[in-house]
Design an enzyme around this catalytic site. Structure first.
Site, mmCIF file in Angstrom:
data_model
loop_
_atom_site.group_PDB
_atom_site.id
_atom_site.type_symbol
_atom_site.label_atom_id
_atom_site.label_comp_id
_atom_site.label_asym_id
_atom_site.label_seq_id
_atom_site.Cartn_x
_atom_site.Cartn_y
_atom_site.Cartn_z
ATOM 1 N N GLY A 1 -9.849 3.357 -3.758
ATOM 2 C CA GLY A 1 -8.968 4.573 -3.829
ATOM 3 C C GLY A 1 -9.565 5.701 -4.501
ATOM 4 N N TYR B 1 6.446 -2.654 -0.304
ATOM 5 C CA TYR B 1 5.642 -2.044 -1.112
ATOM 6 C C TYR B 1 5.779 -2.701 -2.712
ATOM 7 C CZ TYR B 1 2.951 1.718 -3.960
ATOM 8 O OH TYR B 1 2.219 2.295 -4.732
ATOM 9 N N VAL C 1 3.548 10.318 -9.887
ATOM 10 C CA VAL C 1 2.242 11.173 -10.200
ATOM 11 C C VAL C 1 2.305 12.495 -9.176
ATOM 12 C CG1 VAL C 1 -0.267 10.851 -10.465
ATOM 13 C CG2 VAL C 1 1.233 8.903 -10.613
#
Length: 314
Positions: free
Chosen positions: A7, A136, A166
Site C-alpha cells: 500500500g 472491514y 488519518v
C-alpha cells in the site's frame, strides 16, 4: 534492513516515503514501496512472487480495501473478503520468507460499538464493532489474532498499530467513497468555485481524533525500529484533541478561505458518534512526541489539494 511497504502509494505509504526522504531514513535501511500495480495481494501466488522479488527483512503492511462510511455500508461482505485475503497472504508470505518484523495497520473502527471511553488496546475483542463497517472491522481484528498465532507458534515479531482518523496529502478525496476530512476538503473547494453553500452530511456532532499522516509516518518508523510487543499500540493525539465534524468543517473552510454558509444534511447517517481512544500507552513510550496542531495540518493538506487538484480529486 530491506523494508517492504505494501500500500506504498496510499495516504500513509506516501507519508512514510516523504519522512524517510526528508532525513528520517537510516543508512542501513533500504525502502521498497509497492502498490496494487506491483502485485494483487488477494492472490497468494502474486504475493509470494512479490516477496521472492524483493526479499524483505521487514514489512510495513498498509495495503487494504478502504472506504468511507457510505461505501462500507454498501459493501460489508466485499470489505471482509478482500481484506481477509490480503492480510492472510501478506502475513503468511512474511512468515514463509522469514521476515524479522511485520507492522500492520489497523483502525479504531475495529473497537466494540458499545463500550466505555476512552478505548484502549485491551478492548479490541470485547464485543461487535459498529454495524456500518463490520466487514472491514472484523477483517482488521483478525490481523491481531494472526499476529498472536505467529508469535506463539513460530516466534515471529508481528505486531500492529491502530491509528485514529488519518488525513493528509495523497488522501482519497472522493466525495462519495472517501473519509470525512478529505471529502469535506473537496466539497469546500467545489462550493467555493460555484459560490454555493457547503453541505455537510449528518448533524456535525460526531467527534473524532484526527492524526496528520506525516506524524503517523514518524511514529511508524519508531514502531518498526523500537516497539517489541505483539499487542497493538494506538497511535493518536490525546483525548483532549478530539474535534467535532462541525469544527473540522469550520477549520477547512477557514484554511480554504471559504466564506459561504455551512448546511448540515441531517437525513444522512452520522455513523458512530464517538470513538475516543486513549494514547496513554504511546505516551508511556514517547512522552515528548510532538503532534502537528490540527489547524496547521488541515492548512497544509488543503494547500496540497489545491496545488494537486487535477490528480487529487480522482
Amino acid at each position: 534492513k530491506r523494508i517492504l511497504v505494501t500500500g506504498g502509494t496510499g495516504l500513509v505509504g506516501r507519508a512514510i516515503e516523504k519522512v524517510v526522504a526528508d532525513g528520517e531514513g537510516r543508512p542501513d535501511e533500504e525502502w521498497i514501496f509497492v502498490s496494487s500495480r506491483d502485485a494483487d495481494l488477494t492472490s497468494s501466488s502474486e504475493t509470494k512472487a512479490l516477496f521472492e522479488r524483493h526479499k524483505p527483512t521487514h514489512v510495513i503492511h498498509l495495503a487494504a480495501m478502504v472506504g468511507g462510511l457510505f461505501k462500507n455500508i454498501r459493501s460489508n461482505l466485499d470489505f471482509w473478503r478482500t481484506n481477509i485475503h490480503i492480510n492472510d497472504n501478506v502475513l503468511h508470505s512474511a512468515h514463509e520468507w522469514g521476515v524479522q518484523k511485520v507492522v500492520s495497520c489497523l483502525s479504531t473502527c475495529i473497537f466494540p460499538d458499545k463500550t466505555t471511553y476512552p478505548i484502549d488496546e485491551s478492548m479490541i475483542h470485547n464485543g461487535p464493532p459498529h454495524s456500518s463497517n463490520f466487514g472491514y472491522s472484523y477483517a482488521k481484528r483478525m490481523i491481531d489474532v494472526q499476529n498472536r498465532g505467529y508469535s506463539e507458534q513460530h516466534g515471529r515479531r508481528f505486531t500492529a498499530v491502530i491509528p485514529t482518523n488519518v488525513f493528509g496529502p495523497h488522501d482519497n478525496f472522493n466525495i462519495e467513497d472517501g473519509h470525512v476530512l478529505p471529502g469535506l476538503i473537496h466539497k469546500v473547494y467545489l462550493a467555493k468555485q460555484s459560490g454555493s453553500a457547503l453541505t455537510v452530511w449528518g448533524t456535525g456532532k460526531p467527534r473524532r481524533q484526527f492524526i496528520y499522516s506525516l506524524d503517523l509516518a514518524r511514529l511508524f518508523l519508531w514502531v518498526l525500529r523500537e516497539y517489541d510487543e505483539v499487542e497493538p499500540i494506538i497511535l493518536s493525539v490525546g483525548e483532549e484533541d478530539e474535534v467535532s465534524i462541525r469544527e473540522a468543517a469550520e477549520a477547512i473552510a477557514e484554511a480554504m478561505e471559504f466564506r459561504g454558509e455551512l448546511v448540515f444534511d441531517t437525513t444522512k447517517s452520522d455513523g458512530q458518534f464517538k470513538k475516543t481512544a486513549s494514547n496513554a500507552k504511546l505516551r508511556r513510550y514517547l512522552p515528548e512526541f510532538q503532534f502537528t496542531p490540527f489547524r496547521k495540518a488541515v492548512k497544509e493538506t488543503c494547500a496540497w489539494f489545491n496545488t494537486n487538484y487535477a490528480n487529487a480529486r480522482k
